[in-house]
Write an enzyme that holds these catalytic residues in place. Structure first.
Site, mmCIF file in Angstrom:
data_model
loop_
_atom_site.group_PDB
_atom_site.id
_atom_site.type_symbol
_atom_site.label_atom_id
_atom_site.label_comp_id
_atom_site.label_asym_id
_atom_site.label_seq_id
_atom_site.Cartn_x
_atom_site.Cartn_y
_atom_site.Cartn_z
ATOM 1 C CD GLU A 7 -1.442 1.553 7.993
ATOM 2 O OE1 GLU A 7 -0.645 0.995 7.236
ATOM 3 O OE2 GLU A 7 -2.670 1.527 7.834
ATOM 4 C CG ASP A 103 -2.455 3.151 4.406
ATOM 5 O OD1 ASP A 103 -2.444 4.365 4.688
ATOM 6 O OD2 ASP A 103 -1.517 2.577 3.827
ATOM 7 C CE1 TYR A 305 -4.181 2.640 0.785
ATOM 8 C CE2 TYR A 305 -5.455 1.245 -0.701
ATOM 9 C CZ TYR A 305 -4.726 1.410 0.463
ATOM 10 O OH TYR A 305 -4.517 0.329 1.307
#
Length: 623
Positions: A7, A103, A305
């Site tokens: 990403e 992601d 994350y």
């Protein structure tokens, strides 16, 4: 050749290094049978109305509702995006297989799927799914690549969200702007932003319409301790004065001293919203700033994350926790190791394991935000503050419960019987105090000199825990009674912290951590999107900041006032939509049914607004 698509360029470089794609080319890295390329977040978006038919290009009430027979995507028209997409397209057309390294969440799935669709990729696709960017996590992820089809429900939920937002936003923004806008004022309507604005406006109206009323509180000071009458507030001054006269000059007697010991568990680990709440309270950071900071820490491999809505870890994380704590033990800021003394008492022993921390049933795609154990270097002041909160919260869950005692002391003043008042009267008073016996996990709350907090504000005063002196039942003595006039106060203005909590629970106010967690399914917006929703309200000039307060502008108030459709401004209804989107992700609800329901609702809203005979208008608020 296997094409991996990440990403961001920085993420792509990390992945390329691990898998041996070390040769640099324009727009990608190559080596060891891999080509690693990247997007810049969104490269594609849903088509604009005018892309479907020229009739939808100009804004016209006669063309509403706009419901495309089939939704399409297009490339975002920016030079660097066009250039990078041409490279991606060329690589994908020749690829033997693709690894989606976006992601690991709904948005990441949507971003990469759209790019692959636009590039007309025909080869098999695998999915890299990781919760941290450490070298170990990337290696493990590549060893356990999943089939892309596994994440089809996640993509369908993301697509339904995007299409739903298009249907409501495009139609209702044009509808309200053309019907009610004044002097070219665009009235932006959104599935999440409008009910969020309604929360702020409704709270402000409560405050504006609030009529303070006086009340009187009877208290007395005995041995430098304030005791308050248990009868509560006096709504009439005469009643308070009569009670004051009853006790004036009479001795104060301690009637009961009760001590109860209790335990306080450590706070649960952070999800994104609770981290944003704490950063706003402690440092004054906006929700968007906190999201950007924790995202940067994730990309630097320091935390896991961030765009998560769970405060639990899966059971398989437990064996890795001693290694993480060992990393934190070695962390130094300005030559000082802030976590070493906190970790030392639990070092080398089996770590505490509770269901409040480790519960695989409460974890779906990702677990709570925790440090990775990699030692941070060269953090900015703001990054260090966020990292410090995450580190201390993680250490805290392995420390003992805090033990405290709560002391309740009751006392009374008795009046003497007189001719006018033949019966003896007693007025009871109470004082409470809390004493920490063993700090336990609370040691992590000690303020770190390396990470100073923002100065206190009137909206967020620091609460002190009062410790009482030793009292004995039956003791008595002189005291100084007071009758204080006070005024009832309105509810407080929203801050970003309290607004985030309200969005999380669809406007309901819930302090209990576990109950709040149960209500998250019906919250409005996703944890990752709430910050941008609040920023959108600022950009539209619907709200403004006054210190920490969020205040609605005249435009924001007028817009909510003229919206009659509950569907557009009700947190509860928007929360139901959010629940349906989650159910699509978990294959409990049909995506097509969600879109068809929304198409019908948008058509109903258009018909309702078009039939409004009033001539109301909304103007722009000053910059």
């Amino acid at each position: 050749m296997i094409v991996c698509i990440a990403e961001k360029p920085s993420v792509a470089r990390d992945i390329a290094r691990i898998i041996g794609a070390t040769a640099s080319h324009e727009g990608y890295m190559e080596g060891n049978g891999y080509q690693v390329t990247w997007t810049y977040g969104h490269l594609c978006t849903l088509k604009e109305p005018g892309d479907y038919t020229p009739a939808w290009r100009p804004w016209a009430l006669t063309q509403l509702p706009m419901i495309p027979p089939r939704f399409g995507i297009k490339l975002i028209e920016q030079e660097h995006i066009t250039k990078q997409f041409a490279i991606i397209e060329r690589l994908m057309q020749k690829a033997d297989s693709i690894v989606n390294c976006g992601d690991a969440g709904q948005e990441g799935e949507l971003i990469q799927r759209w790019v692959m669709q636009k590039a007309q990729a025909k080869c098999p696709v695998k999915r890299l799914w990781i919760s941290s960017m450490t070298d170990e996590a990337i290696r493990e992820g590549f060893a356990q690549l999943k089939d892309q089809q596994t994440y089809q429900p996640l993509y369908m939920a993301g697509l339904s969200r995007a299409v739903g937002d298009w249907l409501l936003g495009m139609n209702c923004t044009r509808l309200y702007t053309l019907k009610y806008g004044q002097n070219h004022q665009v009235l932006s309507i959104g599935r999440v932003q409008t009910p969020t604005l309604a929360l702020i406006v409704n709270r402000q109206k409560e405050i504006d319409n609030f009529k303070p009323e006086p009340y009187w509180v009877l208290a007395t000071v005995y041995r430098d301790t304030t005791f308050t009458a248990t009868k509560g507030k006096f709504t009439k001054k005469e009643e308070g004065e009569a009670a004051f006269k009853t006790i004036e000059g009479k001795p104060f007697v301690i009637t009961k001293v009760e001590k109860k010991e209790g335990k306080e568990q450590p706070p649960q680990l952070y999800d994104l919203t609770s981290l944003q709440v704490d950063c706003n309270k402690k440092f004054g950071f906006s929700a968007e700033m906190t999201l950007n900071l924790i995202q940067a820490l994730y990309e630097r491999k320091l935390t896991t994350y961030p765009r998560v809505d769970t405060q639990y870890l899966s059971d398989d994380i437990y064996p890795k926790c001693p290694q993480t704590l060992n990393g934190l033990f070695q962390v130094k800021f300005s030559g000082v190791a802030p976590y070493a003394e906190l970790i030392r008492p639990i070092g080398g022993k089996p770590l505490k394991k509770t269901k409040r921390v480790f519960d695989s049933s409460k974890v779906t795609d990702h677990h709570a935000i925790i440090p990775t154990g990699i030692i941070p270097q060269n953090l900015s002041d703001a990054e260090r503050k966020v990292y410090d909160l995450v580190a201390r919260r993680f250490i805290g869950v392995f420390l003992p419960d805090c033990r405290f005692s709560t002391t309740t002391v009751l006392g009374e003043v008795r009046s003497v019987a007189t001719e006018s008042q033949p019966t003896e009267q007693a007025i009871e008073f109470k004082a409470t105090g809390k004493e920490i016996i063993e700090q336990g996990w609370r040691v992590v709350r000690e303020k770190s000199p390396e990470v100073p907090e923002a100065p206190e504000t009137p909206e967020a005063p620091e609460k002190e825990e009062k410790t009482l002196p030793h009292f004995t039942k039956g003791e008595s003595g002189e005291h100084k009674p007071t009758l204080t006039e006070k005024m009832t106060t309105p509810p407080p203005y929203y801050t970003e912290a309290t607004l985030l909590r309200a969005m999380e629970t669809a406007g309901k106010f819930v302090d209990d951590e576990e109950l709040r967690a149960a209500m998250k399914e019906n919250g409005i917006g996703r944890p990752s999107s709430r910050a941008s929703i609040i920023e959108t309200l600022f950009k539209r000039r619907y709200i403004k900041r006054e210190r920490k307060r969020l205040v609605a502008t005249n435009t924001g108030i007028e817009l909510i006032d003229l919206i009659r459709e509950d569907l557009l401004k009700s947190c509860e209804l928007t929360g139901i939509w959010e629940k349906k989107l989650r159910d699509i992700e978990h294959q409990k609800y049909d995506a097509l049914q969600f879109i068809n329901e929304l198409k019908q609702q948008v058509s109903d809203i258009v018909n309702d607004v078009m039939s409004d005979p009033t001539n109301r208008r909304v103007g722009a608020s000053p910059k």
